[in-house]
Design an enzyme around this catalytic site. Structure first.
Site, mmCIF file in Angstrom:
data_model
loop_
_atom_site.group_PDB
_atom_site.id
_atom_site.type_symbol
_atom_site.label_atom_id
_atom_site.label_comp_id
_atom_site.label_asym_id
_atom_site.label_seq_id
_atom_site.Cartn_x
_atom_site.Cartn_y
_atom_site.Cartn_z
ATOM 1 N N ARG A 1 0.895 -1.340 0.122
ATOM 2 C CA ARG A 1 -0.028 -0.124 -0.097
ATOM 3 C C ARG A 1 0.810 1.355 0.185
ATOM 4 O O ARG A 1 2.130 1.160 0.458
ATOM 5 C CB ARG A 1 -0.821 0.243 1.235
ATOM 6 C CG ARG A 1 -0.112 -0.101 2.450
ATOM 7 C CD ARG A 1 -0.986 -0.362 3.833
ATOM 8 N NE ARG A 1 -0.299 -0.147 5.123
ATOM 9 C CZ ARG A 1 -0.511 0.342 5.994
ATOM 10 N NH1 ARG A 1 -1.748 1.018 6.278
ATOM 11 N NH2 ARG A 1 0.295 0.195 7.322
ATOM 12 N N THR B 1 12.200 3.671 8.569
ATOM 13 C CA THR B 1 11.593 3.164 7.404
ATOM 14 C C THR B 1 12.209 3.873 5.992
ATOM 15 O O THR B 1 11.829 4.993 5.789
ATOM 16 C CB THR B 1 10.356 2.916 7.541
ATOM 17 O OG1 THR B 1 9.966 2.059 8.626
ATOM 18 C CG2 THR B 1 9.803 2.112 5.948
ATOM 19 N N LYS C 1 15.372 0.168 7.780
ATOM 20 C CA LYS C 1 14.203 -0.765 7.419
ATOM 21 C C LYS C 1 14.065 -0.539 6.182
ATOM 22 O O LYS C 1 13.235 0.433 5.901
ATOM 23 C CB LYS C 1 13.415 -1.047 8.548
ATOM 24 C CG LYS C 1 12.217 -1.832 8.011
ATOM 25 C CD LYS C 1 11.382 -2.335 9.408
ATOM 26 C CE LYS C 1 9.989 -2.728 9.179
ATOM 27 N NZ LYS C 1 9.352 -3.147 10.348
ATOM 28 N N LYS D 1 12.160 -1.189 2.597
ATOM 29 C CA LYS D 1 10.836 -1.790 2.139
ATOM 30 C C LYS D 1 11.142 -2.358 0.764
ATOM 31 O O LYS D 1 11.779 -1.432 0.042
ATOM 32 C CB LYS D 1 9.932 -0.820 2.076
ATOM 33 C CG LYS D 1 9.223 -0.437 3.498
ATOM 34 C CD LYS D 1 8.507 -1.492 4.161
ATOM 35 C CE LYS D 1 7.712 -0.985 5.461
ATOM 36 N NZ LYS D 1 7.071 -1.992 6.217
ATOM 37 N N ASP E 1 12.328 -5.493 4.816
ATOM 38 C CA ASP E 1 10.752 -5.831 5.022
ATOM 39 C C ASP E 1 10.370 -6.205 3.397
ATOM 40 O O ASP E 1 10.052 -4.889 2.779
ATOM 41 C CB ASP E 1 10.162 -4.835 5.774
ATOM 42 C CG ASP E 1 8.633 -5.219 6.126
ATOM 43 O OD1 ASP E 1 8.312 -6.366 5.928
ATOM 44 O OD2 ASP E 1 8.037 -4.629 6.707
ATOM 45 N N GLU F 1 12.333 -9.468 6.954
ATOM 46 C CA GLU F 1 11.030 -9.495 7.569
ATOM 47 C C GLU F 1 9.997 -9.825 6.729
ATOM 48 O O GLU F 1 9.924 -9.375 5.451
ATOM 49 C CB GLU F 1 10.716 -8.111 8.030
ATOM 50 C CG GLU F 1 9.195 -7.979 8.673
ATOM 51 C CD GLU F 1 9.270 -6.590 9.425
ATOM 52 O OE1 GLU F 1 10.156 -5.870 9.419
ATOM 53 O OE2 GLU F 1 8.116 -6.415 9.792
ATOM 54 N N ASP G 1 6.261 -11.086 10.575
ATOM 55 C CA ASP G 1 5.298 -9.999 11.126
ATOM 56 C C ASP G 1 4.061 -10.336 10.865
ATOM 57 O O ASP G 1 3.196 -10.853 11.655
ATOM 58 C CB ASP G 1 5.833 -8.712 10.035
ATOM 59 C CG ASP G 1 5.022 -7.561 10.568
ATOM 60 O OD1 ASP G 1 4.357 -7.662 11.781
ATOM 61 O OD2 ASP G 1 5.239 -6.340 9.876
ATOM 62 N N LYS H 1 3.403 -6.353 17.337
ATOM 63 C CA LYS H 1 2.643 -5.017 17.385
ATOM 64 C C LYS H 1 1.596 -5.061 18.258
ATOM 65 O O LYS H 1 0.800 -5.870 17.926
ATOM 66 C CB LYS H 1 2.338 -4.791 15.821
ATOM 67 C CG LYS H 1 3.733 -4.563 14.920
ATOM 68 C CD LYS H 1 3.245 -4.165 13.229
ATOM 69 C CE LYS H 1 4.744 -4.037 12.573
ATOM 70 N NZ LYS H 1 4.209 -4.265 11.175
ATOM 71 N N CYS I 1 5.035 -1.150 14.916
ATOM 72 C CA CYS I 1 3.975 -0.554 15.075
ATOM 73 C C CYS I 1 3.643 -0.243 13.529
ATOM 74 O O CYS I 1 4.007 -0.575 12.778
ATOM 75 C CB CYS I 1 4.173 0.997 15.656
ATOM 76 S SG CYS I 1 5.235 2.186 14.696
ATOM 77 N N ASP J 1 9.414 4.210 14.408
ATOM 78 C CA ASP J 1 9.736 5.555 13.661
ATOM 79 C C ASP J 1 8.588 6.272 13.188
ATOM 80 O O ASP J 1 8.877 7.182 12.575
ATOM 81 C CB ASP J 1 10.780 5.067 12.429
ATOM 82 C CG ASP J 1 9.983 4.298 11.341
ATOM 83 O OD1 ASP J 1 8.878 3.683 11.637
ATOM 84 O OD2 ASP J 1 10.417 4.417 10.258
HETATM 85 MG MG MG Z 1 6.749 -5.552 8.698
#
Ligand code: MG
Length: 369
Positions: free
Chosen positions: A24, A135, A160, A162, A190, A218, A243, A267, A295, A323
């Site tokens: 997304r 991120t 992190k 993506k 991730d 992840e 996750d 989370k 989170c 973050d």
């Molecule tokens: Mg994740």
């Protein structure tokens, strides 16, 4: 201190730049804020975002679940009986983990206010300073490299990244970022369910053979594909973190039994709040498995509770991915936590320490509809 009422507000906070994952793209944080009122005039604050593609929870479902199922179980209960209160929340209805989390955060805020201490102290204490990663959204390679370099220069020591879009481009993304910052930052990937198990093994072997050291990867595969997660974990040296595959303690037990992952991302919006997050941390600790505190794209109201838990369980929660307050253009919360880029510090004030939330739009006018 008895619970007398639960009220709602909507909080919208713009992000500095859009947040993009394999699942997304989001350009603002939108949380339902939950205010639990008590007979001595105190208010406990909680909150939850809509994450329809992860938990299935929407703003409407969060409000309905609380208003018609959770609140009737809680009105009149004493905050001092915390276990009875959290039991009432968890058993009011199945799933709806974000709604449960929002209320659990608020009642834990009140519980700590009752005893006049910051929440982390009542959860076991610890050093009230933690360090978060940041991120790097999935994007074209040059943009991701520029953002990574900028983050390192702002003091972030863990990135992190993506990925999970196109396997070939993903490998190039990671190699380029690694070449730019590897001596200065740890890299976490991730994939947000974006790869198949075989693609993940292929990509990680290519990266491992190229000397790209990753701290962890992840959720490489689909949430339901625990066998695929195990397939990857068995075949690569890089630690694999679950996750979206694990929400609550029972799923964590199954993951550990299968040896499907090396690390667990906790989370609050998946666990349904602090009570089950504590259980997961304790289960993982018993099995010698490390956890990350993560989170959703959520405001600093609910992230605050995650910070308190990460501090109190720092022996097992060794990685922090909180973050979002740093990704927001502003922090509308006058609270007990100082979010300063990578460094997060809890102030010595009772509960979560939330004094005001600016720009909160009241939702109570719709009550009864
Ligand atoms: Mg994740």
């Amino acid at each position: 201190m008895k619970i007398t009422d639960i009220r709602f507000g909507m909080l919208r906070i713009p992000l500095k730049t859009p947040f993009k994952t394999a699942l997304r793209t989001v350009d603002q944080v939108e949380d339902v804020i939950v205010m639990v009122h008590t007979d001595d005039g105190r208010i406990g604050y909680g909150g939850a975002p809509a994450t329809a593609v992860i938990t299935g929870d929407t703003h409407g479902s969060i409000i309905e679940a609380i208003r018609h199922y959770i609140a009737p179980k809680l009105i009149g209960l004493d905050i001092a009986d915390l276990n009875r209160v959290t039991h009432g929340i968890q058993n009011a209805l199945v799933r709806n983990t974000s709604a449960k989390a929002a209320v659990e955060i608020a009642v834990h805020d009140l519980w700590a206010q009752l005893y006049g201490a910051p929440l982390y102290r009542l959860l076991g204490g610890g050093d009230p300073v933690i360090t978060t990663d940041i991120t790097i959204s999935v994007d074209d390679i040059d943009t991701m490299v520029a953002k990574s370099v900028s983050a390192v220069e702002r003091g972030f020591a863990s990135l992190k990244i993506k990925v999970g879009k196109d396997i070939g481009v993903d490998i190039e993304r990671v190699r380029a970022i690694h070449a730019a910052v590897h001596s200065r930052a740890l890299l976490r990937l991730d994939a947000n369910q974006g790869w198949t198990a075989k693609q993940a093994v292929y990509a990680l072997h290519v990266l491992e053979d190229a000397g790209v050291h990753l701290e962890l990867v992840e959720q490489p595969v689909k949430a339901r594909d625990l066998e695929g997660l195990r397939y990857v974990t068995e075949r690569v040296h890089t630690p694999i973190m679950a996750d979206e595959s694990v929400f609550g303690p029972l799923e964590v037990l199954e993951l550990i039994r299968m040896r499907a992952a090396d690390i667990i991302n906790i989370k609050l919006m998946k666990t349904g709040g602090l009570s089950n997050a504590i259980r997961i941390a304790d289960i993982a600790s018993l099995h010698g498995i490390e956890c990350m505190m993560g989170c959703m794209l959520e405001s600093s109201v609910s992230v605050a509770a995650a910070v308190h838990l990460a501090v109190a369980k720092a022996d097992v929660i060794t990685k922090v991915d909180l973050d979002v307050p740093s990704l927001c253009a502003l922090d509308p919360v006058d609270g007990g936590i100082d979010f300063n880029e990578a460094k997060i510090t809890i102030r010595d004030v009772p509960g979560l320490g939330i004094r005001a939330i600016h720009g909160l739009e009241p939702l109570d006018l719709k009550q009864g509809t």
